[in-house]
Structures are given as structure tokens and as C-alpha cells.
Design an enzyme around this catalytic site. Structure first.
Site, PDB file in Angstrom:
ATOM      1  CB  SER A 214     -11.041  -3.162   4.006  1.00 50.38           C
ATOM      2  OG  SER A 214      -9.726  -3.256   3.549  1.00 50.38           O
ATOM      3  NE  ARG A 296      -2.584   7.329   2.023  1.00 51.78           N
ATOM      4  CZ  ARG A 296      -3.878   7.134   2.255  1.00 51.78           C
ATOM      5  NH1 ARG A 296      -4.698   6.921   1.272  1.00 51.78           N
ATOM      6  NH2 ARG A 296      -4.336   7.158   3.485  1.00 51.78           N
ATOM      7  CD  GLU A 386       3.271   4.409  11.981  1.00 56.73           C
ATOM      8  OE1 GLU A 386       3.292   3.862  10.872  1.00 56.73           O
ATOM      9  OE2 GLU A 386       2.576   5.403  12.238  1.00 56.73           O
ATOM     10  CG  HIS A 422      -3.005  -7.008   9.332  1.00 54.48           C
ATOM     11  ND1 HIS A 422      -2.304  -7.753   8.406  1.00 54.48           N
ATOM     12  CD2 HIS A 422      -3.039  -5.747   8.844  1.00 54.48           C
ATOM     13  CE1 HIS A 422      -1.943  -6.959   7.411  1.00 54.48           C
ATOM     14  NE2 HIS A 422      -2.373  -5.737   7.654  1.00 54.48           N
ATOM     15  CB  CYS A 424       1.072  -3.111   6.867  1.00 57.26           C
ATOM     16  SG  CYS A 424      -0.546  -2.458   7.265  1.00 57.26           S
ATOM     17  CG  HIS A 475       0.639  -1.921  -1.747  1.00 58.71           C
ATOM     18  ND1 HIS A 475       1.093  -2.956  -0.964  1.00 58.71           N
ATOM     19  CD2 HIS A 475       0.341  -0.918  -0.903  1.00 58.71           C
ATOM     20  CE1 HIS A 475       1.085  -2.571   0.299  1.00 58.71           C
ATOM     21  NE2 HIS A 475       0.624  -1.345   0.364  1.00 58.71           N
TER      22      HIS A 475
HETATM   23  N1  GLN Z   1      -8.481  -4.375   8.658  1.00 57.93           N
HETATM   24  C1  GLN Z   1      -7.873  -3.304   7.920  1.00 57.93           C
HETATM   25  C2  GLN Z   1      -8.215  -3.452   6.457  1.00 57.93           C
HETATM   26  O1  GLN Z   1      -8.372  -4.554   6.006  1.00 57.93           O
HETATM   27  C3  GLN Z   1      -6.365  -3.331   8.087  1.00 57.93           C
HETATM   28  C4  GLN Z   1      -5.699  -2.228   7.337  1.00 57.93           C
HETATM   29  C5  GLN Z   1      -4.220  -2.049   7.626  1.00 57.93           C
HETATM   30  O2  GLN Z   1      -3.557  -2.912   8.116  1.00 57.93           O
HETATM   31  N2  GLN Z   1      -3.675  -0.932   7.308  1.00 57.93           N
HETATM   32  O3  GLN Z   1      -8.302  -2.465   5.739  1.00 57.93           O
HETATM   33 ZN    ZN Z   2      -2.088  -3.962   6.653  1.00 53.24          ZN
END
Ligand code: GLN
Ligand code: ZN
Length: 536
Positions: A214, A296, A386, A422, A424, A475
């Protein structure tokens, strides 16, 4: 445990102490310790802790029985729960009846709901309705209200309606699950073979640069989406707006000289909701908000039936983006486990089967992307960790099927196509073997906040494929210097073979503004170029 509980009881003076357990069954050993302690009452989750039922009969303490699911949004089968209570509780026992856990994870009031179709709404129950369910059970068991038989009968009809509904069951989807075998979950060749092919086709430099997907969802993007949803912006104008945004983002990535670029995900408000909206078997609430963390909140999609894809979900945007550039555009998908984890999931079949259905829908999308010229496809699975069960003994089973789902989604491609994933977090010491078993060609993970410390895992475990340790924290708006990111990358080369390192931020750039995004990415690319020079 017992002495601690006894101290608590002592300190409580005249108050009674209830120890509330939930989300799993009590361990037998711990149950015994609670039982012999001085506390007054124990709460048991009878939904997620099926084995808890065994403790009811012989427990002398006051029991609080969690008979209504506090973690989900389905109407309870009240007649069934009444039977459970009547069969397991002796008349002389003192019991409370309760929701299985707090109602923090359940939306507030179904009556406020405007969006969910009525056929589905009759199967649901939010917090307020769940309290009413408890009340009905109480009244029936205590025989203190003769007028509830109508309500119980209505509940029976609603439960039956859900079980037999044509909306839920799709035999084609169910049959597909039976076809799963090693050919569904295995790439044609192994990573080593594939990586040779990829080097040959992509001709990427050493330390190739990319992003996670994104790009900034600035006010104009959110406003255009809101207007479109309200009908204030027609489809053609919204499409034009998104195309302009995408083109602009591609240009910026070209200028910064990022090697593998993305389309920016401007058409998505959320990585799970977007896919849910395009899949059969999902519905959405208008006000089903629950807390995610801190302040959130999220409005999770509701999975009510068998899941399938009626048409391509992302091909339009990925293809459009690829047509605008000579660089490779990475297709961007959310993985089955993340979609599962971040939704309210149906409770009439196993989570495993529901995840497999999603996996097949994603597999179809992967296949379509490939056929439409997308050469690199990323399947995000940030929620894999998670989803781990609370009890370690159950980890293996979960990891086996969740990894299996990722592979159903990803293994359909030719060797030529490169699969990325991916996550996080970068902390997966304890599940690294499962991460490797995903067999993604490239994985990007968060490591910048730990200053690459998390890569220590890779000292002990030789991760076989390629890896993009995040070099800056998305962040924060802070722009790290070229030197800072160069140093992080140098540090990474100590744990990971430099031939296998990708250069990327920690996560998506959705929540950032453009100025810091551009500056940080420019520095990131320069850091990668520095490293290429110094490593020859
Ligand atoms: N592809 C998503 C982004 O770039 C991945 C978001 C995530 O890992 N939470 O927003
Ligand atoms: Zn991520």
C-alpha cells in the site's frame, strides 16, 4: 497456584472470589489446584473449552458456566444449551450461567443493523441479544416464566433455518476440498531450481528493492471512496480517480528507482474487507464494530457460507498497473489465514475447512493474475502467528493446515512466477520451520524496530529462500538516513546470505504521508545501491 489463590481469598475479606477462565479448557492439573484452593467460584468456557464439561459434575465450588459464545456473532442453539446444563448440573449445585468470555469481541446490538440481509440476520446475535439468550435459558431452567416457549420455538426455527439454508452450502466448493493432495500444495520445482529461473527472467540487481504494497491513503483517497459509496461520485469518475492515483504512484516508484513496484492498493480500504466484498459466503455489518487494539476499532466481515470467487478480484488493477510500466509490478493478495483470522467465522464447520475454501478462491485469483502477465505475486499472511492455538499441544495441527492453505493458494503457479509473502512481525523463532514450509520464494518481515535482532533466528535455522528484513519502521514519520539503513542491511548480511536479501520497509505505507514516504524510500534505494557497490 493454590497458595496464591488462597492469599487472594484472604485479602478479599468478605467478598467472594471467582476465577474466570476462557478461550480454552482448563488443564486438569490446574483445575485440581483451583478446586482445592479457598476461592469461591470458577468460570468455565464451555464453547472453546469442550473438555471443561468434564469438570462440572464433581466440582464442589460455585460454577459459572460460559454457555453463550462471547467471541462470535451466531445465535446460540438455546434448546441444546439447556440440555447441556440440565445434563451436567446436579440440582444441588450452585451455578451461574454466562457468556463464554467478556463481550469485548462481540458487536453491540443487532437491532441497529441496517446492512445484513434479513435471511442472515435471523441467524445472528450481538452482545445485547446474547444477554437476552442467557435470560431465556435462566427463565426456562428456573421455570419462572411460562411465556418463553414461543421465544424458544422461534430460536429453534432460526437454528434450523440456518442449518438447511441454500445460502450456506455449495456442493462445488465442498467437492473441491476433497481434491486436495500433494499436487495441490506443492510448487512444480523446488526453490533452488526456481531461483535460477527467476534470476534469468527478472535480472534483478543484488539487494533488490520493493515495498509491501500500500501507498499513502491520504484524505483525497478516503473522501473519493466515501463519496463513491454514498453514490455522490459515479463509477466512471471513481475509476478515473483511482487510475490517476495508481499512475502517479507508479511514476514515483520509477523515479525513486525501486526494482519491483506495486500498484498502491488505492482501491482497497482494508486488506481483508476488500476480498470479503468480492467473495461469495461473506456479508458485512453496518455497525458491527469491535475493538482491535487501543482506540482502534474494526468491523470484521462475517463468513456465513461456503466461499468462492465469482470473478477476478484484483486482476483489473494489477494488469492496469503493469501496462503503465516496464518495471515488474507485484500482484497483491491477502492470504487465507489472515482473511479467516480477521473475520467472524462460521461455527458450523471447522476453521480448517473454511480456510481451505478461502485458499481455493485465492488460488483462482493467483492463476488469473499469472495468466494476465503478472510475474510476481505477493500473498500477505500477517495473521498466521496470531492464529496459533493457546495450548502448545495444538500448534502442530494448526500450523500444518494453515501452511497447507497458503500452499493451496500459492502452488498453482509456474516455476517462472515468483511468490512473495509478508508478515508484519519478525518474531518467529518457535515457528520458523513452518514459515520455511510455506515455500514462498521471498518473505518480507518486520525487523527494523528490533534493529535486525530478530534475524538471530536465521543464524540457528538456515532459512532456505529469500528474505526482505524491513529496513524502516512505517509506524513513524521519521525518515531514517541512508547510512542508518545501510548499517541495518550490513547487519542483516551477518545472519542471512547476501544473495538472498531483499530491501523493503517493514510493512505497507498506507498510514504514512507522501513527503516522508518518498524521502524514506529514496534513502532506502540509495542504501541498497551502496551495498551493491561495497559487496561487488
Ligand atoms: N499489502 C498490505 C499493505 O501493504 C499488507 C498490510 C499488512 O501486512 N498488514 O498494506
Ligand atoms: Zn505488515
Amino acid at each position: 497456584i493454590t497458595p496464591t489463590l488462597n492469599e487472594l481469598k484472604k485479602a478479599s475479606k468478605n467478598s467472594k472470589i471467582l476465577i474466570a477462565t476462557y478461550f480454552e479448557s482448563l488443564d486438569e492439573k490446574i483445575q485440581k489446584k483451583l478446586s482445592i484452593s479457598d476461592i469461591d467460584a470458577i468460570h468455565l468456557d464451555l464453547l472453546r473449552g469442550v473438555e471443561n464439561k468434564n469438570y462440572i459434575q464433581n466440582e464442589k465450588k460455585i460454577l459459572s458456566l460460559g454457555v453463550i459464545d462471547g467471541r462470535n456473532i451466531w445465535k446460540s442453539d438455546l434448546n441444546q444449551q439447556i440440555k447441556v446444563i440440565q445434563q451436567s448440573v446436579k440440582p444441588e449445585n450452585e451455578v451461574f450461567i454466562s457468556t463464554s468470555c467478556s463481550l469485548l469481541y462481540c458487536p453491540y446490538d443487532l437491532d441497529l443493523e441496517k446492512k445484513i440481509p434479513n435471511e442472515i440476520k435471523r441467524w445472528l446475535s450481538f452482545s445485547k441479544q446474547k444477554l437476552n439468550e442467557l435470560n431465556l435459558i435462566k427463565k426456562f431452567i428456573n421455570k419462572d416464566d411460562k411465556n418463553i416457549s414461543k421465544e424458544l420455538e422461534q430460536n429453534r426455527l432460526d437454528i434450523l433455518d440456518r442449518q438447511n439454508s441454500k445460502l450456506i452450502h455449495d456442493s462445488i466448493v465442498k467437492k473441491r476440498l476433497e481434491t486436495i493432495d500433494s499436487s495441490t500444495t506443492k510448487r512444480k520445482s523446488g526453490y533452488t531450481q526456481r531461483s535460477i529461473i527467476h534470476k534469468d527472467i527478472f535480472k534483478l540487481p543484488k539487494f533488490p528493492t520493493t515495498t509491501i504494497g500500500s501507498f499513502p491513503q491520504t484524505l483525497d483517497v478516503r473522501q473519493a471512496r466515501a463519496k463513491f459509496k454514498k453514490g455522490e461520485l459515479d463509477e466512471a469518475s471513481y475509476e478515473k480517480f483511482l487510475k490517476d492515483k495508481t499512475i502517479g504512484t507508479i511514476k514515483k516508484q520509477e523515479e525513486i528507482d525501486i526494482d519491483v513496484i506495486v500498484h498502491g492498493e488505492f482501491e482497497r480500504n482494508d486488506m481483508v474487507e476488500y476480498f470479503g466484498e468480492h467473495l461469495k459466503g461473506f456479508t458485512f455489518s453496518s455497525s458491527g464494530w469491535v475493538q482491535s487494539y487501543g482506540s482502534r476499532c474494526v468491523k470484521p466481515p462475517i463468513i456465513y457460507g461456503d466461499i468462492s470467487r465469482s470473478k477476478a478480484m484484483t486482476v483489473h488493477w494489477s494488469k492496469f498497473a503493469q501496462e503503465q510500466t516496464n518495471k515488474i509490478v507485484k500482484g497483491m493478495l491477502t492470504g487465507p489465514i489472515t482473511i479467516l483470522q480477521w473475520s467472524f467465522v462460521r461455527d458450523d464447520q471447522s476453521r480448517k475447512n473454511t480456510a481451505q475454501e478461502i485458499a481455493f478462491a485465492i488460488r483462482d485469483e493467483v492463476e488469473d493474475l499469472e495468466q494476465n502477465g503478472i510475474k510476481i505475486i505477493q500473498i500477505d499472511e500477517p495473521a498466521l502467528r496470531e492464529g496459533l492455538p493457546l495450548k502448545k499441544g495444538k500448534w502442530k495441527n494448526y500450523l500444518d493446515w494453515s501452511v497447507g492453505c497458503f500452499k493451496i493458494a500459492s502452488s498453482v503457479v509456474k516455476d517462472e512466477t515468483q511468490i512473495h509473502t509478508h508478515m508484519c512481525y519478525g518474531e518467529f523463532d518457535d515457528i520458523i520451520e513452518s514459515i520455511a514450509a510455506l515455500d514462498a520464494d521471498v518473505i518480507s518481515i518486520e525487523t527494523s524496530r528490533s534493529r535486525m535482532e530478530l534475524l538471530k533466528t536465521f543464524e540457528k535455522f538456515k532459512y532456505p529462500n529469500e528474505i526482505g528484513p524491513g529496513v524502516f519502521d512505517i509506524h513513524s514519520p521519521r525518515v531514517p538516513s541512508i547510512e542508518e539503513m545501510t548499517n541495518l542491511l550490513m547487519k542483516a548480511t551477518k545472519n542471512v546470505d547476501s544473495e538472498k536479501i531483499w530491501v523493503n520497509p517493514d510493512c505497507g505505507l498506507k498510514t504514512r504521508g507522501w513527503p516522508e514516504t518518498i524521502n524514506a524510500l529514496q534513502n532506502m534505494v540509495l542504501a541498497a545501491k551502496n551495498l551493491r557497490k561495497s559487496s561487488g
